[in-house]
Design a protein around this motif. Structure first.
Motif, PDB file in Angstrom:
ATOM      1  N   ASP A 136      35.343  25.883  31.352  1.00  0.00           N
ATOM      2  CA  ASP A 136      35.354  24.452  31.608  1.00  0.00           C
ATOM      3  C   ASP A 136      35.950  24.125  32.974  1.00  0.00           C
ATOM      4  O   ASP A 136      35.546  23.161  33.645  1.00  0.00           O
ATOM      5  N   GLU A 137      36.886  24.967  33.448  1.00  0.00           N
ATOM      6  CA  GLU A 137      37.415  24.764  34.787  1.00  0.00           C
ATOM      7  C   GLU A 137      36.370  25.102  35.849  1.00  0.00           C
ATOM      8  O   GLU A 137      36.297  24.448  36.894  1.00  0.00           O
ATOM      9  N   ARG A 138      35.570  26.119  35.595  1.00  0.00           N
ATOM     10  CA  ARG A 138      34.510  26.461  36.541  1.00  0.00           C
ATOM     11  C   ARG A 138      33.444  25.355  36.580  1.00  0.00           C
ATOM     12  O   ARG A 138      32.877  25.085  37.643  1.00  0.00           O
ATOM     13  N   ILE A 139      33.181  24.737  35.452  1.00  0.00           N
ATOM     14  CA  ILE A 139      32.245  23.604  35.439  1.00  0.00           C
ATOM     15  C   ILE A 139      32.806  22.459  36.268  1.00  0.00           C
ATOM     16  O   ILE A 139      32.080  21.797  37.031  1.00  0.00           O
ATOM     17  N   ILE A 160      35.596  30.610  44.371  1.00  0.00           N
ATOM     18  CA  ILE A 160      34.333  30.225  45.005  1.00  0.00           C
ATOM     19  C   ILE A 160      33.784  31.371  45.842  1.00  0.00           C
ATOM     20  O   ILE A 160      32.581  31.658  45.826  1.00  0.00           O
ATOM     21  N   HIS A 161      34.648  32.043  46.572  1.00  0.00           N
ATOM     22  CA  HIS A 161      34.198  33.122  47.452  1.00  0.00           C
ATOM     23  C   HIS A 161      33.677  34.316  46.652  1.00  0.00           C
ATOM     24  O   HIS A 161      32.695  34.943  47.036  1.00  0.00           O
ATOM     25  N   ARG A 162      34.341  34.637  45.540  1.00  0.00           N
ATOM     26  CA  ARG A 162      33.953  35.816  44.771  1.00  0.00           C
ATOM     27  C   ARG A 162      32.686  35.597  43.957  1.00  0.00           C
ATOM     28  O   ARG A 162      31.830  36.479  43.861  1.00  0.00           O
ATOM     29  N   ASN A 163      32.560  34.436  43.356  1.00  0.00           N
ATOM     30  CA  ASN A 163      31.521  34.235  42.348  1.00  0.00           C
ATOM     31  C   ASN A 163      30.386  33.315  42.782  1.00  0.00           C
ATOM     32  O   ASN A 163      29.550  32.936  41.965  1.00  0.00           O
ATOM     33  N   TYR A 208      25.431  28.633  46.949  1.00  0.00           N
ATOM     34  CA  TYR A 208      25.640  27.636  45.906  1.00  0.00           C
ATOM     35  C   TYR A 208      26.520  28.254  44.819  1.00  0.00           C
ATOM     36  O   TYR A 208      26.606  29.472  44.679  1.00  0.00           O
ATOM     37  N   TYR A 209      27.177  27.394  44.059  1.00  0.00           N
ATOM     38  CA  TYR A 209      28.106  27.836  43.019  1.00  0.00           C
ATOM     39  C   TYR A 209      27.603  27.340  41.677  1.00  0.00           C
ATOM     40  O   TYR A 209      27.443  26.142  41.468  1.00  0.00           O
ATOM     41  N   ARG A 210      27.342  28.278  40.752  1.00  0.00           N
ATOM     42  CA  ARG A 210      26.898  27.948  39.395  1.00  0.00           C
ATOM     43  C   ARG A 210      27.962  28.413  38.404  1.00  0.00           C
ATOM     44  O   ARG A 210      28.295  29.610  38.357  1.00  0.00           O
ATOM     45  N   PRO A 211      28.535  27.504  37.619  1.00  0.00           N
ATOM     46  CA  PRO A 211      29.709  27.859  36.799  1.00  0.00           C
ATOM     47  C   PRO A 211      29.434  28.924  35.748  1.00  0.00           C
ATOM     48  O   PRO A 211      30.264  29.798  35.520  1.00  0.00           O
ATOM     49  N   HIS A 212      28.251  28.855  35.086  1.00  0.00           N
ATOM     50  CA  HIS A 212      27.991  29.830  34.023  1.00  0.00           C
ATOM     51  C   HIS A 212      27.725  31.221  34.604  1.00  0.00           C
ATOM     52  O   HIS A 212      28.146  32.235  34.030  1.00  0.00           O
ATOM     53  N   ALA A 272      32.755  36.993  36.280  1.00  0.00           N
ATOM     54  CA  ALA A 272      34.175  37.230  36.007  1.00  0.00           C
ATOM     55  C   ALA A 272      34.367  38.056  34.745  1.00  0.00           C
ATOM     56  O   ALA A 272      35.208  38.960  34.700  1.00  0.00           O
ATOM     57  N   ASP A 273      33.584  37.762  33.709  1.00  0.00           N
ATOM     58  CA  ASP A 273      33.694  38.530  32.463  1.00  0.00           C
ATOM     59  C   ASP A 273      33.279  39.982  32.664  1.00  0.00           C
ATOM     60  O   ASP A 273      33.849  40.899  32.047  1.00  0.00           O
ATOM     61  N   ALA A 274      32.287  40.212  33.526  1.00  0.00           N
ATOM     62  CA  ALA A 274      31.824  41.579  33.763  1.00  0.00           C
ATOM     63  C   ALA A 274      32.858  42.398  34.525  1.00  0.00           C
ATOM     64  O   ALA A 274      32.937  43.618  34.350  1.00  0.00           O
ATOM     65  N   ARG A 275      33.669  41.742  35.361  1.00  0.00           N
ATOM     66  CA  ARG A 275      34.677  42.473  36.135  1.00  0.00           C
ATOM     67  C   ARG A 275      35.955  42.717  35.362  1.00  0.00           C
ATOM     68  O   ARG A 275      36.761  43.553  35.754  1.00  0.00           O
TER      69      ARG A 275
END
Length: 382
Positions: A57-60, A90-93, A104-108, A114-117
């Motif tokens: 929800d924070e990424r959204i 933002i830089h990593r994902n 562009y940044y997509r939250p999902h 992040a979950d994969a790392r």
């Protein structure tokens, strides 16, 4: 409906038919032949409270505010996070459009990355790359330090990032997975010979060993301090088993060039004086400026050495080994060849020359990854 609305009103707000809403709540078991029944839809629980990691929800929220052109500090303040946390996220994902210079940044998608790392333990880079592992092991056998190996990898494979590692990665592989990834005894792989890291401790106090008049290091010429002018040397002894044998060491402060003194008959003041005089007599005049030593009894004849060679000797303060740090570092390197608790008198003059040549052929970080031999050669040719 969890907020208190009726089923019909909830369907109207969402914009679906009442029958569809019923299927969402209860599942659909009346699907056609061969089609899997649908389970009830459950709203995923959203974590509450502070967390070490960003939540979905924070990424959204980050994605929404980025579309609204909000600054990173504004977003961080709204989330109660550090601005650096939001910036790194933002830089990593983010997704970079190669060739267009935009992103562009997509939250999902960011959450999935992040979950994969996150799972641990991760596969080790050295363990996954046999060529990298063999390169590191080969140079450890040649007694290169991990930092020297890392710079050699970048120089030899400049366009292959899979062959680049940090020196800490090599240390971790040795200390934590020494028998898995690199498969060598740690005592032979690292110069210290330690099988585990240990914190630095205060140096043991040393007392002056003789009262012969000495010229202290505070009176040494200022030109010796900045290492800009060659010809200033540091010296010491490497002691063998039970103090019965020794090897003398000389290190030039500017080039880190090493010369070893052969002391087969002992380490008395007379023996050290004669070995020093013999070793430095072939040096050119501009490389014979000063010699810095500790207050060991082996330098009891330092005034005779000065008369014979015209090289003044300066003595360090008690319990101050950092005043001749280049020599202390070199003595540590020599312990790979001459371990503590061994008889050093068995080594011939040729053995010492071979060890000195190998040390002078190693690249040094402090010399811009040149070798001491290369740096000394430049000085002699100019």
């Amino acid at each position: 409906m969890q907020q208190g609305y009726s089923s019909k009103e909830a369907c109207r707000i969402v914009g679906i038919d009442v029958r569809t809403g019923k299927k969402w709540r209860n599942g659909d078991r009346s699907r056609g032949q061969g089609r899997r029944p649908l389970p009830p839809a459950h709203r995923p629980a959203v974590a509450r409270g502070s967390s070490r990691y960003l939540r979905e929800d924070e990424r959204i929220h980050i994605a929404d505010r980025l579309r609204e052109k909000a600054t990173i500090r504004q977003i961080a303040s709204e989330l109660g996070r550090s601005p650096s946390t939001v910036s790194r996220e933002i830089h990593r994902n983010r997704t970079v459009l190669h060739g267009y210079g935009s992103w562009y940044y997509r939250p999902h998608a960011a959450q999935a990355r992040a979950d994969a790392r996150r799972p641990r333990p991760k596969p080790k880079k050295i363990d996954r790359n046999p060529q990298l592992r063999d390169f590191i092991q080969k140079h450890l056998t040649l007694r290169w330090s991990p930092e020297q190996i890392c710079h050699a990898l970048r120089a030899q494979f400049p366009h292959r990032p899979e062959m680049h590692v940090a020196h800490e990665t090599i240390y971790q592989a040795l200390y934590l997975q020494g028998r898995g990834e690199l498969r060598r005894e740690l005592a032979r792989a690292l110069r210290s010979g330690r099988t585990r890291r240990k914190p630095r401790r205060q140096a043991q106090q040393r007392q002056p060993r003789f009262s012969t008049p000495m010229v202290m290091i505070s009176e040494r010429p200022a030109e010796a301090l900045d290492r800009a002018i060659p010809g200033h040397w540091e010296g010491d002894l490497v002691i063998g088993k039970n103090g019965g044998s020794a090897i003398g060491t000389l290190v030039e402060r500017s080039t880190r060039y090493v010369m070893l003194l052969h002391l087969p008959e002992g380490r008395t003041a007379e023996h050290v004086r004669d070995a020093l005089t013999e070793t430095v007599q072939n040096l050119p005049g501009h490389l014979k400026r000063t010699l810095t030593w500790d207050q060991g009894s082996e330098m009891g004849r330092h005034h005779e050495f000065t008369l014979a060679t015209d090289i003044p000797v300066y003595f360090c303060d008690p319990a101050s080994p950092w005043q001749r740090g280049s020599n202390e570092n070199t003595n540590g390197l020599l312990r790979q060849y001459f371990p503590k608790g061994t008889n050093l008198s068995i080594h011939s003059r040729e053995d010492l020359a071979a060890v000195a040549a190998e040390l002078n052929g190693r690249p040094r970080k402090t010399l811009g990854w040149e070798t001491p031999a290369e740096r000394l050669h430049k000085l002699l040719t100019t």
